[in-house]
Design a protein around this motif. Structure first.
Motif, PDB file in Angstrom:
ATOM      1  N   ASP A 139    -149.196  47.737   6.236  1.00  7.09           N
ATOM      2  CA  ASP A 139    -148.848  46.899   5.090  1.00  7.09           C
ATOM      3  C   ASP A 139    -149.269  47.552   3.780  1.00  7.09           C
ATOM      4  O   ASP A 139    -148.532  47.509   2.785  1.00  7.09           O
ATOM      5  CB  ASP A 139    -149.519  45.522   5.213  1.00  7.09           C
ATOM      6  N   ARG A 140    -150.469  48.146   3.778  1.00  9.42           N
ATOM      7  CA  ARG A 140    -150.950  48.838   2.563  1.00  9.42           C
ATOM      8  C   ARG A 140    -150.012  49.977   2.185  1.00  9.42           C
ATOM      9  O   ARG A 140    -149.690  50.181   1.016  1.00  9.42           O
ATOM     10  CB  ARG A 140    -152.357  49.386   2.806  1.00  9.42           C
ATOM     11  N   ASP A 141    -149.578  50.741   3.205  1.00  7.56           N
ATOM     12  CA  ASP A 141    -148.663  51.852   2.942  1.00  7.56           C
ATOM     13  C   ASP A 141    -147.341  51.349   2.365  1.00  7.56           C
ATOM     14  O   ASP A 141    -146.769  51.956   1.454  1.00  7.56           O
ATOM     15  CB  ASP A 141    -148.417  52.649   4.221  1.00  7.56           C
ATOM     16  N   LEU A 142    -146.853  50.224   2.891  1.00 10.61           N
ATOM     17  CA  LEU A 142    -145.613  49.648   2.369  1.00 10.61           C
ATOM     18  C   LEU A 142    -145.780  49.169   0.930  1.00 10.61           C
ATOM     19  O   LEU A 142    -144.864  49.289   0.108  1.00 10.61           O
ATOM     20  CB  LEU A 142    -145.141  48.489   3.255  1.00 10.61           C
ATOM     21  N   ASP A 143    -146.951  48.592   0.622  1.00 10.73           N
ATOM     22  CA  ASP A 143    -147.211  48.145  -0.750  1.00 10.73           C
ATOM     23  C   ASP A 143    -147.126  49.313  -1.727  1.00 10.73           C
ATOM     24  O   ASP A 143    -146.538  49.200  -2.801  1.00 10.73           O
ATOM     25  CB  ASP A 143    -148.599  47.492  -0.848  1.00 10.73           C
ATOM     26  N   VAL A 144    -147.731  50.433  -1.358  1.00 10.16           N
ATOM     27  CA  VAL A 144    -147.705  51.615  -2.226  1.00 10.16           C
ATOM     28  C   VAL A 144    -146.283  52.147  -2.343  1.00 10.16           C
ATOM     29  O   VAL A 144    -145.814  52.504  -3.428  1.00 10.16           O
ATOM     30  CB  VAL A 144    -148.657  52.709  -1.697  1.00 10.16           C
ATOM     31  N   LEU A 145    -145.565  52.200  -1.222  1.00 12.60           N
ATOM     32  CA  LEU A 145    -144.186  52.673  -1.234  1.00 12.60           C
ATOM     33  C   LEU A 145    -143.325  51.764  -2.111  1.00 12.60           C
ATOM     34  O   LEU A 145    -142.411  52.229  -2.804  1.00 12.60           O
ATOM     35  CB  LEU A 145    -143.636  52.721   0.190  1.00 12.60           C
ATOM     36  N   GLY A 146    -143.641  50.461  -2.111  1.00 14.55           N
ATOM     37  CA  GLY A 146    -142.926  49.523  -2.968  1.00 14.55           C
ATOM     38  C   GLY A 146    -143.139  49.789  -4.443  1.00 14.55           C
ATOM     39  O   GLY A 146    -142.346  49.349  -5.293  1.00 14.55           O
ATOM     40  N   GLU A 147    -144.202  50.506  -4.788  1.00 14.95           N
ATOM     41  CA  GLU A 147    -144.456  50.918  -6.174  1.00 14.95           C
ATOM     42  C   GLU A 147    -143.730  52.216  -6.509  1.00 14.95           C
ATOM     43  O   GLU A 147    -143.843  52.736  -7.618  1.00 14.95           O
ATOM     44  CB  GLU A 147    -145.961  51.126  -6.391  1.00 14.95           C
ATOM     45  N   GLY A 148    -143.008  52.767  -5.524  1.00 14.58           N
ATOM     46  CA  GLY A 148    -142.289  54.012  -5.758  1.00 14.58           C
ATOM     47  C   GLY A 148    -143.122  55.244  -5.501  1.00 14.58           C
ATOM     48  O   GLY A 148    -142.791  56.337  -5.976  1.00 14.58           O
ATOM     49  N   ARG A 149    -144.214  55.086  -4.748  1.00 21.15           N
ATOM     50  CA  ARG A 149    -145.092  56.218  -4.460  1.00 21.15           C
ATOM     51  C   ARG A 149    -145.336  56.287  -2.965  1.00 21.15           C
ATOM     52  O   ARG A 149    -145.493  55.264  -2.312  1.00 21.15           O
ATOM     53  CB  ARG A 149    -146.442  56.059  -5.172  1.00 21.15           C
TER      54      ARG A 149
END
Length: 200
Positions: A139-149
């Motif tokens: 979930d943390r990785d998806l949150d960061v990916l959702g920021e475009g990173r």
């Protein structure tokens, strides 16, 4: 140093931590002891440094001071300290913000290494990973990916066994994301950075 006026007499927490850290012959155990003590919020790196200055003779004093300085800068685990000393610094990777507080889908969380362009999570777990913790990490990785990173998740093998190759891979990712720097060769005679430069 000691609280002899208490019943029973006991050492101050900082002195007890230093006793355990100094007595350890293993560098990883020493770093773990210091990092764990600071992460518990029962003490700080500065208080441990002050306590150490009260001691006249300390084996490996210079190294212990350097470890505590790294902990004060934000390295909160053995693996984070090893990443700093084996991957990041010797290979000239950019200096990140460490333990950056953020709010994600699972609440407040702390990002181990935030380079702006890339987030690096250092996963020091060995054989005790739970399905729930793995789910939180994803979930943390998806949150960061959702920021475009993107997130690069590193473990013991990448940091301890293959630090030079890891530095090369991280540098490539950062360059693809816009970093204009280049990794530098570390003192190791077979550093993968030197091999990559020759191949180019």
């Amino acid at each position: 140093m000691s609280l002899w006026n208490t019943a029973p007499p006991r050492l101050r927490y900082e002195q007890a931590v230093l006793d355990v850290a100094i007595a350890s012959a293993d560098a990883v155990d020493t770093v773990a002891t210091l990092a764990r003590a600071c992460a518990s919020r029962r003490t700080t790196a500065d208080r441990l440094l002050a306590a150490m200055s009260d001691r006249r003779r300390v084996a490996r004093r210079h190294w212990l001071c350097a470890v505590l300085a790294d902990i004060a800068a934000g390295t909160h685990s053995v693996l984070e300290h090893a990443y700093l000393g084996r991957v990041e610094r010797p290979h000239g990777l950019p200096t990140p913000r460490r333990q950056l507080r953020s709010v994600g889908s699972s609440g407040t969380e702390y990002r181990d290494v935030d380079l702006g362009l890339l987030v690096i999570e250092l996963d020091g777990r060995l054989y005790h990973e739970t399905a729930r913790q793995r789910d939180v990490d994803l979930d943390r990785d998806l949150d960061v990916l959702g920021e475009g990173r993107p997130t690069a998740r590193l473990g013991w093998g990448q940091v301890y066994r293959r630090p030079c190759r890891t530095a090369v891979k991280l540098a490539r990712i950062l360059q693809l994301l816009g970093w204009e720097g280049k990794p530098t060769r570390c003192p190791s005679p077979d550093c993968a950075v030197a091999t990559t430069v020759r191949a180019a």
